[in-house]
Design a protein around this motif. Structure first.
Motif, PDB file in Angstrom:
ATOM      1  N   ILE A  58       0.714  -1.128   0.196  1.00 51.21           N
ATOM      2  CA  ILE A  58       0.011  -0.082   0.110  1.00 51.21           C
ATOM      3  C   ILE A  58       0.899   1.392   0.014  1.00 51.21           C
ATOM      4  CG2 ILE A  58      -1.777   1.323   1.201  1.00 51.21           C
ATOM      5  CD1 ILE A  58      -2.709  -1.257  -0.142  1.00 51.21           C
ATOM      6  N   HIS A  59       1.843   1.230   0.534  1.00 56.73           N
ATOM      7  CA  HIS A  59       2.922   2.364   0.722  1.00 56.73           C
ATOM      8  C   HIS A  59       3.378   2.898  -0.729  1.00 56.73           C
ATOM      9  CE1 HIS A  59       3.697   2.439   5.305  1.00 56.73           C
ATOM     10  NE2 HIS A  59       2.596   2.005   5.073  1.00 56.73           N
ATOM     11  N   TRP A  60       3.302   3.912  -1.096  1.00 54.48           N
ATOM     12  CA  TRP A  60       4.039   4.639  -2.346  1.00 54.48           C
ATOM     13  C   TRP A  60       4.071   6.342  -2.134  1.00 54.48           C
ATOM     14  CZ3 TRP A  60       0.527   7.444  -4.730  1.00 54.48           C
ATOM     15  CH2 TRP A  60      -0.701   7.165  -4.961  1.00 54.48           C
ATOM     16  N   ASP A  61       4.975   6.548  -2.965  1.00 61.51           N
ATOM     17  CA  ASP A  61       5.142   7.996  -3.117  1.00 61.51           C
ATOM     18  C   ASP A  61       5.342   8.460  -4.298  1.00 61.51           C
ATOM     19  OD1 ASP A  61       5.673  10.782  -2.863  1.00 61.51           O
ATOM     20  OD2 ASP A  61       7.054  10.508  -1.206  1.00 61.51           O
ATOM     21  N   ALA A  62       4.527   9.245  -5.115  1.00 55.63           N
ATOM     22  CA  ALA A  62       4.518   9.251  -6.349  1.00 55.63           C
ATOM     23  C   ALA A  62       5.638  10.599  -6.795  1.00 55.63           C
ATOM     24  CB  ALA A  62       3.306   9.799  -7.057  1.00 55.63           C
ATOM     25  N   PHE A 110      11.034   6.825  -7.943  1.00 57.38           N
ATOM     26  CA  PHE A 110      10.531   5.547  -8.221  1.00 57.38           C
ATOM     27  C   PHE A 110       9.150   5.595  -9.059  1.00 57.38           C
ATOM     28  CE2 PHE A 110      12.531   5.066  -3.884  1.00 57.38           C
ATOM     29  CZ  PHE A 110      13.702   4.373  -4.303  1.00 57.38           C
ATOM     30  N   ASP A 111       8.931   4.463  -9.815  1.00 51.96           N
ATOM     31  CA  ASP A 111       7.635   4.360 -10.494  1.00 51.96           C
ATOM     32  C   ASP A 111       6.758   3.032 -10.184  1.00 51.96           C
ATOM     33  OD1 ASP A 111       8.810   2.164 -11.531  1.00 51.96           O
ATOM     34  OD2 ASP A 111       9.509   3.283 -13.356  1.00 51.96           O
ATOM     35  N   PRO A 112       5.687   2.665 -10.460  1.00 45.89           N
ATOM     36  CA  PRO A 112       4.822   1.846  -9.842  1.00 45.89           C
ATOM     37  C   PRO A 112       5.327   0.309 -10.071  1.00 45.89           C
ATOM     38  CG  PRO A 112       3.291   3.138 -11.082  1.00 45.89           C
ATOM     39  CD  PRO A 112       4.869   3.839 -11.355  1.00 45.89           C
ATOM     40  N   PRO A 133      -1.232   2.452  -9.158  1.00 47.26           N
ATOM     41  CA  PRO A 133      -1.766   3.371 -10.310  1.00 47.26           C
ATOM     42  C   PRO A 133      -0.986   2.943 -11.583  1.00 47.26           C
ATOM     43  CG  PRO A 133      -0.928   4.686  -8.362  1.00 47.26           C
ATOM     44  CD  PRO A 133      -0.677   3.223  -8.177  1.00 47.26           C
ATOM     45  N   THR A 134      -1.806   3.419 -12.583  1.00 49.83           N
ATOM     46  CA  THR A 134      -1.193   2.973 -14.186  1.00 49.83           C
ATOM     47  C   THR A 134       0.143   4.384 -14.033  1.00 49.83           C
ATOM     48  OG1 THR A 134      -2.431   4.955 -14.969  1.00 49.83           O
ATOM     49  CG2 THR A 134      -3.361   2.340 -15.109  1.00 49.83           C
ATOM     50  N   ALA A 135       0.842   4.040 -15.026  1.00 53.10           N
ATOM     51  CA  ALA A 135       2.030   4.777 -15.417  1.00 53.10           C
ATOM     52  C   ALA A 135       1.567   6.219 -15.757  1.00 53.10           C
ATOM     53  CB  ALA A 135       2.753   4.506 -16.560  1.00 53.10           C
ATOM     54  N   ASP A 136       0.522   6.501 -16.609  1.00 47.57           N
ATOM     55  CA  ASP A 136       0.098   7.715 -16.707  1.00 47.57           C
ATOM     56  C   ASP A 136      -0.566   8.528 -15.454  1.00 47.57           C
ATOM     57  OD1 ASP A 136       1.013   7.629 -19.409  1.00 47.57           O
ATOM     58  OD2 ASP A 136      -1.398   7.101 -20.112  1.00 47.57           O
ATOM     59  N   ALA A 137      -1.333   7.751 -14.748  1.00 50.46           N
ATOM     60  CA  ALA A 137      -1.984   8.099 -13.580  1.00 50.46           C
ATOM     61  C   ALA A 137      -0.854   8.675 -12.464  1.00 50.46           C
ATOM     62  CB  ALA A 137      -3.103   7.337 -12.812  1.00 50.46           C
ATOM     63  N   TRP A 138       0.279   7.971 -12.543  1.00 39.47           N
ATOM     64  CA  TRP A 138       1.520   8.306 -11.649  1.00 39.47           C
ATOM     65  C   TRP A 138       2.171   9.398 -11.762  1.00 39.47           C
ATOM     66  CZ3 TRP A 138       2.930   5.532  -7.572  1.00 39.47           C
ATOM     67  CH2 TRP A 138       4.234   5.731  -7.109  1.00 39.47           C
ATOM     68  N   LEU A 139       2.189   9.937 -13.295  1.00 42.41           N
ATOM     69  CA  LEU A 139       2.662  11.183 -13.566  1.00 42.41           C
ATOM     70  C   LEU A 139       1.878  12.492 -12.898  1.00 42.41           C
ATOM     71  CD1 LEU A 139       3.888  10.379 -17.257  1.00 42.41           C
ATOM     72  CD2 LEU A 139       5.320  10.640 -15.373  1.00 42.41           C
ATOM     73  N   ALA A 140       0.503  12.152 -13.176  1.00 38.42           N
ATOM     74  CA  ALA A 140      -0.416  13.044 -12.670  1.00 38.42           C
ATOM     75  C   ALA A 140      -0.293  13.103 -11.235  1.00 38.42           C
ATOM     76  CB  ALA A 140      -1.922  12.627 -12.841  1.00 38.42           C
ATOM     77  N   LEU A 141      -0.223  12.042 -10.583  1.00 36.18           N
ATOM     78  CA  LEU A 141      -0.051  12.029  -8.993  1.00 36.18           C
ATOM     79  C   LEU A 141       1.250  12.787  -8.545  1.00 36.18           C
ATOM     80  CD1 LEU A 141      -1.235   8.498  -8.564  1.00 36.18           C
ATOM     81  CD2 LEU A 141      -2.410  10.343  -7.961  1.00 36.18           C
ATOM     82  N   GLY A 142       2.362  12.615  -9.383  1.00 40.00           N
ATOM     83  CA  GLY A 142       3.663  13.123  -9.026  1.00 40.00           C
ATOM     84  C   GLY A 142       3.543  14.697  -9.169  1.00 40.00           C
ATOM     85  N   THR A 143       2.645  15.191 -10.045  1.00 42.62           N
ATOM     86  CA  THR A 143       2.368  16.718  -9.809  1.00 42.62           C
ATOM     87  C   THR A 143       1.823  17.214  -8.752  1.00 42.62           C
ATOM     88  OG1 THR A 143       0.369  16.707 -11.025  1.00 42.62           O
ATOM     89  CG2 THR A 143       2.268  16.737 -12.479  1.00 42.62           C
ATOM     90  N   TYR A 144       0.890  16.112  -8.029  1.00 41.75           N
ATOM     91  CA  TYR A 144       0.463  16.641  -6.615  1.00 41.75           C
ATOM     92  C   TYR A 144       1.149  16.389  -5.408  1.00 41.75           C
ATOM     93  CZ  TYR A 144      -3.861  17.206  -9.570  1.00 41.75           C
ATOM     94  OH  TYR A 144      -4.777  17.686 -10.620  1.00 41.75           O
ATOM     95  N   GLY A 145       2.605  15.618  -5.878  1.00 38.93           N
ATOM     96  CA  GLY A 145       3.161  15.369  -4.669  1.00 38.93           C
ATOM     97  C   GLY A 145       2.528  14.223  -3.843  1.00 38.93           C
TER      98      GLY A 145
END
Length: 226
Positions: free
Chosen positions: A88-92, A96-98, A128-140
């Motif tokens: 469950i733990h991750w940080d966009a 690191f990526d999914p 998350p998907t790779a595309d969603a991960w990029l979006a999540l990264g913009t929100y930290g």
């Protein structure tokens, strides 16, 4: 027991799960062990949802060059708790990526490789998907788990009774995790945090099949054994 085979290359994990709450859950069937899931593609949402009031201390984000492995142990409950947190733990907001987070889980799997494909399929429904991960990264955006309970479900004894001879590895056990999934991020200039209950089951094999516990399969999210 099958000979130990460690993958020689990084597994290619096709991650088809988004940031939002899983809206379509996978079916439960027999694959290598009783009551393990077969995943499908859920709906997704990339943006953080409105915050809810949560009084928790946030977990530290990943910042090292490599993600730590799941701790080796022959204690099934301890392993289940550690594996659940790693899942469950991750940080966009990190490098690191999914696939990096997924690889940590797969590396703790059956060393014979028998359940590797199934476990990898299970894991991708949690990330998350790779595309969603990029979006999540913009929100930290980062996510972590607070565990309330880790227990052997009562229905596990029924699953053992339903298994055909040789279908389950000796020392196989199920642990259901219940707790709270937390997410935090920055929208504009405002910090936001959300939380919701979460539950899932980990299917684990320990001694005598393996000297240290190994993760075989995962249930679908929010459809654990009880």
């Amino acid at each position: 027991m099958a000979a130990t085979v460690r993958p020689g290359r990084r597994l290619v994990l096709l991650l088809w799960i988004g940031f939002g709450v899983l809206a379509a859950l996978v079916g439960v069937g027999l694959y290598g062990l009783v009551l393990a899931p077969t995943p499908s593609t859920p709906t997704t949402s990339a943006e953080p949802t409105a915050p809810t009031a949560v009084a928790v201390d946030p977990e530290p984000s990943a910042s090292s060059a490599t993600l730590p492995p799941i701790r080796s142990t022959s204690d099934a409950e301890s392993f289940a708790r550690d594996a659940a947190r790693a899942l469950i733990h991750w940080d966009a907001a990190t490098d690191f990526d999914p696939a990096d987070y997924a690889q940590v889980i797969v590396d703790a799997g059956d060393p014979s490789g028998t359940e590797t494909a199934g476990l990898a399929s299970d894991v991708r429904t949690y990330l998350p998907t790779a595309d969603a991960w990029l979006a999540l990264g913009t929100y930290g955006t980062r996510q972590w788990l607070t565990i309330d309970e880790a227990f052997v479900p009562a229905s596990w004894s029924d699953a053992i009774d339903q298994a055909t001879p040789g279908q389950l590895l000796p020392g196989t056990i199920a642990y259901t995790i219940t707790g709270t999934r937390h997410r935090a991020g920055i929208v504009g200039t405002q910090a936001q945090e959300t939380s919701r209950p979460i539950a899932f089951t980990l299917f684990i094999a320990c001694e005598p099949s393996f000297d240290e516990c190994r993760l075989l399969r995962l249930s679908e999210v929010d459809n654990p054994l009880r």
